[in-house]
Scaffold this active site. Structure first.
Site, PDB file in Angstrom:
ATOM      1  N   CYS A   5       3.014  -3.151   3.934  1.00 61.50           N
ATOM      2  CA  CYS A   5       1.931  -1.702   4.437  1.00 61.50           C
ATOM      3  C   CYS A   5       3.158  -1.244   5.890  1.00 61.50           C
ATOM      4  CB  CYS A   5       1.116  -2.192   4.764  1.00 61.50           C
ATOM      5  SG  CYS A   5       0.751  -3.206   6.576  1.00 61.50           S
ATOM      6  N   GLY A   6       2.119  -0.140   6.519  1.00 60.12           N
ATOM      7  CA  GLY A   6       2.788   0.061   7.547  1.00 60.12           C
ATOM      8  C   GLY A   6       3.367  -0.423   8.439  1.00 60.12           C
ATOM      9  N   THR A   7       2.781  -1.653   8.799  1.00 58.09           N
ATOM     10  CA  THR A   7       3.084  -2.516   9.954  1.00 58.09           C
ATOM     11  C   THR A   7       3.017  -3.823   9.420  1.00 58.09           C
ATOM     12  OG1 THR A   7       0.952  -2.967   9.945  1.00 58.09           O
ATOM     13  CG2 THR A   7       1.601  -1.113  11.634  1.00 58.09           C
ATOM     14  N   GLY A   8       2.228  -3.930   8.120  1.00 60.64           N
ATOM     15  CA  GLY A   8       3.242  -5.137   8.370  1.00 60.64           C
ATOM     16  C   GLY A   8       1.667  -6.151   8.016  1.00 60.64           C
TER      17      GLY A   8
ATOM     18  N   HIS B  64      10.567 -23.600   9.675  1.00 57.97           N
ATOM     19  CA  HIS B  64       9.378 -23.793  10.808  1.00 57.97           C
ATOM     20  C   HIS B  64       8.225 -23.683   9.485  1.00 57.97           C
ATOM     21  CE1 HIS B  64      10.925 -24.146  14.358  1.00 57.97           C
ATOM     22  NE2 HIS B  64      11.874 -24.555  13.973  1.00 57.97           N
TER      23      HIS B  64
ATOM     24  N   GLY C 143      -1.506  -5.716   8.244  1.00 52.57           N
ATOM     25  CA  GLY C 143      -3.391  -5.322   7.210  1.00 52.57           C
ATOM     26  C   GLY C 143      -2.733  -6.643   6.287  1.00 52.57           C
TER      27      GLY C 143
ATOM     28  N   ARG D  89       7.547 -32.408  10.702  1.00 50.97           N
ATOM     29  CA  ARG D  89       6.744 -31.784  12.145  1.00 50.97           C
ATOM     30  C   ARG D  89       5.924 -31.075  11.670  1.00 50.97           C
ATOM     31  NH1 ARG D  89      11.580 -30.412  15.303  1.00 50.97           N
ATOM     32  NH2 ARG D  89      11.651 -28.624  15.968  1.00 50.97           N
ATOM     33  N   HIS D  90       7.142 -29.765  11.166  1.00 49.22           N
ATOM     34  CA  HIS D  90       6.458 -28.673  10.783  1.00 49.22           C
ATOM     35  C   HIS D  90       5.506 -28.495   9.250  1.00 49.22           C
ATOM     36  CE1 HIS D  90       9.239 -26.845  13.626  1.00 49.22           C
ATOM     37  NE2 HIS D  90      10.089 -27.776  12.974  1.00 49.22           N
TER      38      HIS D  90
ATOM     39  N   ASP E  53       0.957  -1.214   0.293  1.00 49.77           N
ATOM     40  CA  ASP E  53       0.347   0.172   0.342  1.00 49.77           C
ATOM     41  C   ASP E  53       0.902   1.336   0.014  1.00 49.77           C
ATOM     42  OD1 ASP E  53       0.976   0.428   3.123  1.00 49.77           O
ATOM     43  OD2 ASP E  53      -1.421   0.281   3.547  1.00 49.77           O
ATOM     44  N   HIS E  54      -0.044   2.486  -0.067  1.00 52.21           N
ATOM     45  CA  HIS E  54       1.029   3.531   0.672  1.00 52.21           C
ATOM     46  C   HIS E  54       1.896   3.892   0.946  1.00 52.21           C
ATOM     47  CE1 HIS E  54      -2.461   4.278   2.059  1.00 52.21           C
ATOM     48  NE2 HIS E  54      -1.916   4.440   3.137  1.00 52.21           N
TER      49      HIS E  54
END
Ligand code: RB5
Length: 155
Positions: free
Chosen positions: A66-69, A99, A71, A133-134, A8-9
């Protein structure tokens, strides 16, 4: 490897730096937007664009910024077969490969510096999925969900 990147922007500059790094490493990387011309986007849209490119078979891996990752990762993980992981430190970068066998890496430009993000991507690329297991746990991600409509699906 073929990569698609979208943001995003709030994630344009970090996305460009990650794309340049991938190309330097010999990968093919395609920017699906948005560009830095002031265009705004609601984060589900770049996430949808990257996932669509991957599910159609045009890309092996994706990066969403995005700003935080947060969303973009929430949206990408609504698709079956997508394993989008938010990367915030060296340990999560390593675990995302070993993992989680992530196929989309999510970054937050407002919380992670360019220098750190490039190091996280490098760490991810240098590691190998451990399977075992992963893989069993990953298989369960796409198992039927327990909802009001299919109550008891886990039984
Ligand atoms: C956009 O302002 C911001 O909310 C978005 O980039 C992201 O941080 C959401 O998770």
């Amino acid at each position: 490897m073929n990569w698609v990147l979208a943001s995003d922007h709030a994630g344009v500059q970090l996305k460009k730096a990650l794309l340049a790094f991938l190309e330097e490493q010999g990968h093919f990387a395609h920017d699906l937007g948005v560009s830095d011309n002031g265009e705004s986007a609601d984060y589900p849209e770049p996430a949808d664009n990257a996932v669509e490119a991957m599910l159609k078979g045009g890309a092996d891996m994706g990066i969403l910024v995005c700003g935080t990752g947060l969303g973009v990762s929430m949206r990408a993980n609504r698709y079956k077969g997508i394993r989008a992981t938010l990367i915030t430190n060296d340990f999560s970068a390593k675990a995302a490969k070993e993992h989680s066998n992530a196929n989309i890496l999510c970054f937050g430009e407002r919380i992670t510096s360019e220098q750190d993000a490039l190091r996280y991507l490098k760490i991810f690329l240098e590691n190998t999925f451990e399977g075992g297991r992963h893989q069993r746990r990953l298989d369960k991600l796409d198992a039927p969900l327990v909802t009001e409509e299919n109550e008891g699906a886990k039984k």
